[in-house]
Design a protein around this motif. Structure first.
Motif, PDB file in Angstrom:
ATOM      1  N   THR A   1       0.867  -1.176   0.000  1.00 13.24           N
ATOM      2  CA  THR A   1       0.000   0.000   0.000  1.00 13.24           C
ATOM      3  C   THR A   1       0.907   1.230   0.000  1.00 13.24           C
ATOM      4  OG1 THR A   1       0.012  -0.170   2.397  1.00 13.24           O
ATOM      5  CG2 THR A   1      -1.868  -1.121   1.256  1.00 13.24           C
ATOM      6  N   THR A   2       0.321   2.418  -0.006  1.00 13.32           N
ATOM      7  CA  THR A   2       1.141   3.617   0.055  1.00 13.32           C
ATOM      8  C   THR A   2       0.823   4.385   1.334  1.00 13.32           C
ATOM      9  OG1 THR A   2       0.971   3.733  -2.338  1.00 13.32           O
ATOM     10  CG2 THR A   2       1.931   5.635  -1.240  1.00 13.32           C
ATOM     11  N   LEU A   3       1.836   4.547   2.171  1.00 12.28           N
ATOM     12  CA  LEU A   3       1.657   5.314   3.407  1.00 12.28           C
ATOM     13  C   LEU A   3       1.945   6.788   3.143  1.00 12.28           C
ATOM     14  CD1 LEU A   3       3.411   3.220   6.225  1.00 12.28           C
ATOM     15  CD2 LEU A   3       1.032   3.155   5.477  1.00 12.28           C
ATOM     16  N   TYR A   4       1.182   7.636   3.814  1.00 10.03           N
ATOM     17  CA  TYR A   4       1.480   9.066   3.828  1.00 10.03           C
ATOM     18  C   TYR A   4       1.471   9.518   5.280  1.00 10.03           C
ATOM     19  CZ  TYR A   4       1.045   9.638  -1.180  1.00 10.03           C
ATOM     20  OH  TYR A   4       1.253   9.556  -2.532  1.00 10.03           O
ATOM     21  N   THR A   5       2.404  10.363   5.651  1.00 10.35           N
ATOM     22  CA  THR A   5       2.374  10.939   6.999  1.00 10.35           C
ATOM     23  C   THR A   5       2.418  12.453   6.902  1.00 10.35           C
ATOM     24  OG1 THR A   5       4.785  10.803   7.167  1.00 10.35           O
ATOM     25  CG2 THR A   5       3.517   9.008   8.156  1.00 10.35           C
TER      26      THR A   5
ATOM     27  N   SER B   1      -9.167  15.959  12.850  1.00 15.10           N
ATOM     28  CA  SER B   1      -8.347  16.242  11.667  1.00 15.10           C
ATOM     29  C   SER B   1      -8.154  14.979  10.838  1.00 15.10           C
ATOM     30  CB  SER B   1      -6.977  16.786  12.089  1.00 15.10           C
ATOM     31  OG  SER B   1      -7.142  17.965  12.845  1.00 15.10           O
ATOM     32  N   LEU B   2      -7.917  13.876  11.525  1.00 19.98           N
ATOM     33  CA  LEU B   2      -7.724  12.597  10.834  1.00 19.98           C
ATOM     34  C   LEU B   2      -8.962  12.259   9.995  1.00 19.98           C
ATOM     35  CD1 LEU B   2      -5.368  10.431  11.052  1.00 19.98           C
ATOM     36  CD2 LEU B   2      -7.058   9.061  12.250  1.00 19.98           C
TER      37      LEU B   2
ATOM     38  N   VAL C   1      -8.481   5.829  -2.061  1.00 18.22           N
ATOM     39  CA  VAL C   1      -9.110   4.905  -1.126  1.00 18.22           C
ATOM     40  C   VAL C   1      -8.218   4.770   0.110  1.00 18.22           C
ATOM     41  CG1 VAL C   1      -9.961   2.561  -0.772  1.00 18.22           C
ATOM     42  CG2 VAL C   1     -10.237   3.673  -3.001  1.00 18.22           C
ATOM     43  N   VAL C   2      -8.755   5.208   1.260  1.00 18.55           N
ATOM     44  CA  VAL C   2      -8.011   5.141   2.516  1.00 18.55           C
ATOM     45  C   VAL C   2      -8.288   3.775   3.142  1.00 18.55           C
ATOM     46  CG1 VAL C   2      -7.673   6.185   4.787  1.00 18.55           C
ATOM     47  CG2 VAL C   2      -8.276   7.634   2.822  1.00 18.55           C
ATOM     48  N   ASN C   3      -7.257   2.965   3.269  1.00 17.01           N
ATOM     49  CA  ASN C   3      -7.453   1.672   3.930  1.00 17.01           C
ATOM     50  C   ASN C   3      -7.645   1.892   5.421  1.00 17.01           C
ATOM     51  OD1 ASN C   3      -7.511  -1.279   3.683  1.00 17.01           O
ATOM     52  ND2 ASN C   3      -5.699  -1.196   5.010  1.00 17.01           N
ATOM     53  N   ARG C   4      -6.722   2.657   6.021  1.00 13.30           N
ATOM     54  CA  ARG C   4      -6.821   2.978   7.443  1.00 13.30           C
ATOM     55  C   ARG C   4      -6.071   4.259   7.721  1.00 13.30           C
ATOM     56  NH1 ARG C   4      -4.268  -0.335  11.122  1.00 13.30           N
ATOM     57  NH2 ARG C   4      -3.559  -2.040   9.780  1.00 13.30           N
ATOM     58  N   ALA C   5      -6.315   4.841   8.894  1.00 13.00           N
ATOM     59  CA  ALA C   5      -5.602   6.050   9.290  1.00 13.00           C
ATOM     60  C   ALA C   5      -5.467   6.050  10.804  1.00 13.00           C
ATOM     61  CB  ALA C   5      -6.360   7.289   8.816  1.00 13.00           C
TER      62      ALA C   5
ATOM     63  N   THR D   1       8.459   5.190  15.022  1.00 14.57           N
ATOM     64  CA  THR D   1       8.624   3.830  14.496  1.00 14.57           C
ATOM     65  C   THR D   1       7.675   2.843  15.189  1.00 14.57           C
ATOM     66  OG1 THR D   1      10.936   4.322  14.104  1.00 14.57           O
ATOM     67  CG2 THR D   1      10.302   2.015  13.983  1.00 14.57           C
ATOM     68  N   ASP D   2       7.603   2.931  16.528  1.00 15.96           N
ATOM     69  CA  ASP D   2       6.749   1.984  17.260  1.00 15.96           C
ATOM     70  C   ASP D   2       5.274   2.216  16.946  1.00 15.96           C
ATOM     71  OD1 ASP D   2       8.940   0.816  18.303  1.00 15.96           O
ATOM     72  OD2 ASP D   2       8.818   1.841  20.250  1.00 15.96           O
ATOM     73  N   PHE D   3       4.929   3.494  16.793  1.00 19.04           N
ATOM     74  CA  PHE D   3       3.545   3.820  16.426  1.00 19.04           C
ATOM     75  C   PHE D   3       3.210   3.218  15.055  1.00 19.04           C
ATOM     76  CE2 PHE D   3       1.241   6.939  13.719  1.00 19.04           C
ATOM     77  CZ  PHE D   3      -0.037   6.719  14.201  1.00 19.04           C
ATOM     78  N   ILE D   4       4.107   3.379  14.095  1.00 16.64           N
ATOM     79  CA  ILE D   4       3.840   2.861  12.739  1.00 16.64           C
ATOM     80  C   ILE D   4       3.793   1.331  12.755  1.00 16.64           C
ATOM     81  CG2 ILE D   4       4.731   2.720  10.359  1.00 16.64           C
ATOM     82  CD1 ILE D   4       5.771   5.580  10.706  1.00 16.64           C
ATOM     83  N   ARG D   5       4.688   0.724  13.551  1.00 20.58           N
ATOM     84  CA  ARG D   5       4.656  -0.734  13.653  1.00 20.58           C
ATOM     85  C   ARG D   5       3.314  -1.211  14.208  1.00 20.58           C
ATOM     86  NH1 ARG D   5       8.062  -4.680  14.514  1.00 20.58           N
ATOM     87  NH2 ARG D   5       9.815  -3.280  14.834  1.00 20.58           N
ATOM     88  N   SER D   6       2.856  -0.580  15.284  1.00 19.70           N
ATOM     89  CA  SER D   6       1.622  -1.097  15.881  1.00 19.70           C
ATOM     90  C   SER D   6       0.436  -0.794  14.976  1.00 19.70           C
ATOM     91  CB  SER D   6       1.426  -0.561  17.302  1.00 19.70           C
ATOM     92  OG  SER D   6       0.975   0.756  17.252  1.00 19.70           O
ATOM     93  N   PHE D   7       0.549   0.270  14.175  1.00 18.77           N
ATOM     94  CA  PHE D   7      -0.479   0.542  13.163  1.00 18.77           C
ATOM     95  C   PHE D   7      -0.525  -0.605  12.144  1.00 18.77           C
ATOM     96  CE2 PHE D   7      -1.564   2.140   8.929  1.00 18.77           C
ATOM     97  CZ  PHE D   7      -2.763   2.782   9.164  1.00 18.77           C
ATOM     98  N   LEU D   8       0.638  -0.984  11.656  1.00 14.08           N
ATOM     99  CA  LEU D   8       0.689  -2.017  10.610  1.00 14.08           C
ATOM    100  C   LEU D   8       0.299  -3.388  11.159  1.00 14.08           C
ATOM    101  CD1 LEU D   8       3.972  -0.901   8.820  1.00 14.08           C
ATOM    102  CD2 LEU D   8       1.628  -0.525   8.031  1.00 14.08           C
ATOM    103  N   GLU D   9       0.627  -3.625  12.426  1.00 13.15           N
ATOM    104  CA  GLU D   9       0.327  -4.930  13.038  1.00 13.15           C
ATOM    105  C   GLU D   9      -0.952  -4.873  13.858  1.00 13.15           C
ATOM    106  OE1 GLU D   9       3.851  -5.807  15.280  1.00 13.15           O
ATOM    107  OE2 GLU D   9       4.778  -6.856  13.581  1.00 13.15           O
TER     108      GLU D   9
END
Lengths: 465, 465
Positions: free
Chosen positions: A283-287, A307-308, A321-325, A440-448
């Motif tokens: 997928t494509t992440l944007y921050t 805002s999200l 198409v936003v998979n998740r945020a 990094t930990d936030f993005i990891r727990s988002f992905l997992e």
């Protein structure tokens, strides 16, 4: 007589406050109360988990309330309250700093203990409160005796909720407060009766022990405050936290395990391992990262959430198409994270006009597009589909990144302080560039992402292999 | 007295049947009618546009009906009817071939004229018809005298509709039949009154000159047959054709032009120019081509339409966004064309489970995914979102082409003959490979899709530059 499982007994052994800890805290509390009472201007009262003996070992915060006469003007209460609190802390040999909730109060460290000293009004009735803190002494008076024989149950529930990540009524957690845990244990008569009942909760479930509510509540979980019929004690509990609790209750009753009381914090990992997760999903992440607005979490977090949603809606309107945020707030920086199915779209997009039979609107549409005023933007059409005018136009943003750095971002409902921060400066990144040491930990727990029960079962599987 | 514009008069000069053409057709018709009548078994009757003098110059087809007694058995009617028709054609020096609509009939070429000779029952009342063709003589009897003074109006309307691509009640066109054009001109009292009124038509408009309908119709345009209260003469008119007609009426009244009566067939172009169109849009085209099922257009086309919808829905279910789709039927091969926003998707996809409070369903879901039986397919989750279980799984088809060649294609509602053809053999292509000599013009007009009025205005713009 309650029969506890061996598991629960061993958990209780681990989490019950120790005798010397209890002695130490109550000694400090006693000194502070005396000190308040001796001032002659207010009455001291221990509130919170220390007052009820329901704190988890090692996790105690002491809350001392100073009850002032209700006819004292608000400004005088704040000034005198803070001054008295400082004197009390000083005489106990502690260090003070001012903090703010609805009103200012003093947070202190005394003999290594974290103490909040809060001024409030000694109103005669919970219905006559002038501010939310005035309600707290009523909570203590109400619940203290009722749960005298249920303290172990409250401790188990609190540890269960903490372990599942659903303990805390702050904006970040949106979970269960200590008082709510106590009320639930009281209402159902124990930890096991509560979690047995909670298995069948549904959104809108109503618990009103005193049978006295005077209004209709619309939160997913409703527990009417026994000291205030207009208040839902669980107003802060989000639907997700509520469902996670339901799921944990079912999971525990189905197959109990120590992990329900001691889920470890997910191990943090290297940036490379997170990069692999990102690449695997394709997928494509944007921050969007920006400076944290200079306000407390309780103010900023709801704005991050708003805002999200608003930026997700903006992306959706532009057909990404936003998979998740998800969002995350650190002391210095905040991050908004969007995972898109694809970050780029073809240059052609369909634009829907009015139905043919809305004659004036149809005329304007056909003027605009058929007469060629917009000719440069037209790929095809106008044509008619299901009675509606359609024209295919050049897409304004083929790349989500271009949209996120465009002025449109500031036009959506961001919340005041987030908007101010984003107007100042923001950084938009995509793909692997999103990997940011701080998050990094936030993005990891988002992905997992996984519910608490899923995490527990995964842990069991790993352990049993 | 009608005042015609110079434009309409010049169009009429061009499209009115010429005197020698009329003489020629009526001479042939007379011979055929005599020949039928002399057989003694049936009565001959001219029907259709020749009977009403409403054919467009050069565009005449002669329709001769042979009315048999209604007590003749169906098989005898078909056998005797075909035999008589062949004899009649032979005696007129023409060549016959058998054709099928609801029942068999003879199509012949006589002195260069295309003639249909159709057996039917001479029923006493249109309500007593045994087959749709039995109704036709009633149409002729009803309308012939009523439009005697409106023939020019009918000619203008027919030419207007032909030019706009909306003339013809066949499945491919889904437009206006000749009889419908005549009824409309009769109802409104002329070409200009009709198109003035049609500007304000809406889906569901009801025209019932005889005020005798005995049922409710659900088609977008309803014109109740004066000879049969249970029949909608415009049942074949699709919402799109109806709206295109509305749009043409508005456009003509706003700014009349000769193009409304003589829109040229779009020029066909090279494959390269179509390739450029495809590349400019950057969408992904997919085509499915297959042998045309051995049935008439009226049978196959509705199945192509059904298949197109079903396969679009299949793509959508698999999260491929279909921008547009279209079909085309040639004598030897058919094509289904899909334009996707993107032909490939990331390997992760969200799968939504039951809400948490549907306890038994939730249990089954959590068994399946949390217990790890599906572990190999799981990217993340299960987690809870808005009270619903969600799990992120490996996507089954990351590429739309793989889906289109999968067995799933044959499981959707394709229509019997299309399914049989696709089961036999199909070719799936994507991108520029879709360009197929036989269908280049079809693909071009798909990519340049525009309503008839848009085409007329584009032509004006080009001419005026």
């Amino acid at each position: 007589m309650v029969t506890r499982s061996a598991l629960e007994l061993s958990v209780l052994d681990r989490i019950r406050p120790q005798a010397d800890e209890r002695t130490h805290i109550h000694a400090i509390a006693g000194r502070l109360i005396n000190s308040v009472n001796q001032s002659g201007s207010a009455t001291g009262m221990i509130v919170g988990s220390v007052a009820r003996d329901t704190w988890i070992r090692g996790d105690r915060d002491l809350d001392i309330f100073m009850l002032f006469p209700p006819d004292l003007p608000r400004e005088a209460l704040e000034a005198e309250g803070l001054a008295l609190a400082r004197r009390v802390v000083e005489s106990a040999g502690g260090t003070s700093r001012e903090k703010y909730a609805e009103h200012p109060y003093i947070n202190a460290i005394i003999d290594g203990l974290d103490v909040d000293i809060v001024p409030c009004y000694a109103v005669h009735d919970a219905a006559a409160i002038q501010s939310a803190v005035d309600r707290t002494p009523f909570h203590t008076r109400y619940i203290k005796d009722r749960i005298r024989n249920l303290i172990d149950d409250v401790l188990l529930l609190k540890q269960f909720a903490k372990s599942g990540g659903i303990y805390g009524s702050d904006q970040m957690t949106e979970g269960f407060s200590g008082y709510l845990c106590e009320l639930l244990v009281d209402h159902y008569g124990g930890f096991i009766p509560l979690i047995s009942a909670a298995q069948d909760w549904w959104p809108g479930v109503l618990i009103d022990s005193s049978d006295h509510r005077t209004k209709t509540f619309h939160e997913p979980l409703v527990v009417v405050d026994p000291v205030d019929p207009r208040r839902n004690v669980s107003a802060s509990v989000s639907l997700t936290r509520m469902c996670e609790f339901i799921e944990l209750c079912r999971g525990y009753l189905e197959r109990p395990g120590v992990e329900f009381f001691s889920l470890p914090v997910p191990a943090s990992g290297s940036g490379e391992s997170v990069a692999m997760l990102i690449e695997k999903r394709k997928t494509t992440l944007y921050t969007i990262t920006f400076q944290t607005p200079p306000y407390i979490e309780e103010i900023v977090v709801p704005q991050l959430r708003k805002s999200l949603d608003a930026i997700s809606a903006l992306l959706t309107r532009h057909e990404f198409v936003v998979n998740r945020a998800a969002y995350c707030m650190h002391a210095d920086r905040c991050i908004l994270l969007f995972e898109l199915v694809t970050g780029s779209l073809p240059p052609v997009t369909r634009h829907f006009g009015p139905p043919l039979w809305a004659r004036e609107n149809a005329r304007q549409f056909s003027e605009k597009y058929i007469r060629g005023m917009e000719e440069g933007r037209i790929f095809s059409g106008p044509y008619i589909e299901n009675g509606i005018y359609v024209v295919e136009l050049a897409r304004r943003y083929c790349n989500a990144g271009d949209l996120l750095i465009s002025p449109s971002l500031l036009d959506v409902g961001l919340g005041r302080h987030v908007k101010a921060a984003l107007s100042g400066s923001l950084t938009v990144k995509s793909g692997l560039d999103c990997l940011d040491e701080d998050f990094t930990d936030f993005i990891r727990s988002f992905l997992e992402k996984a519910s608490p029960l899923t995490q527990i079962r995964q842990l069991e599987n790993r352990t049993s292999v």
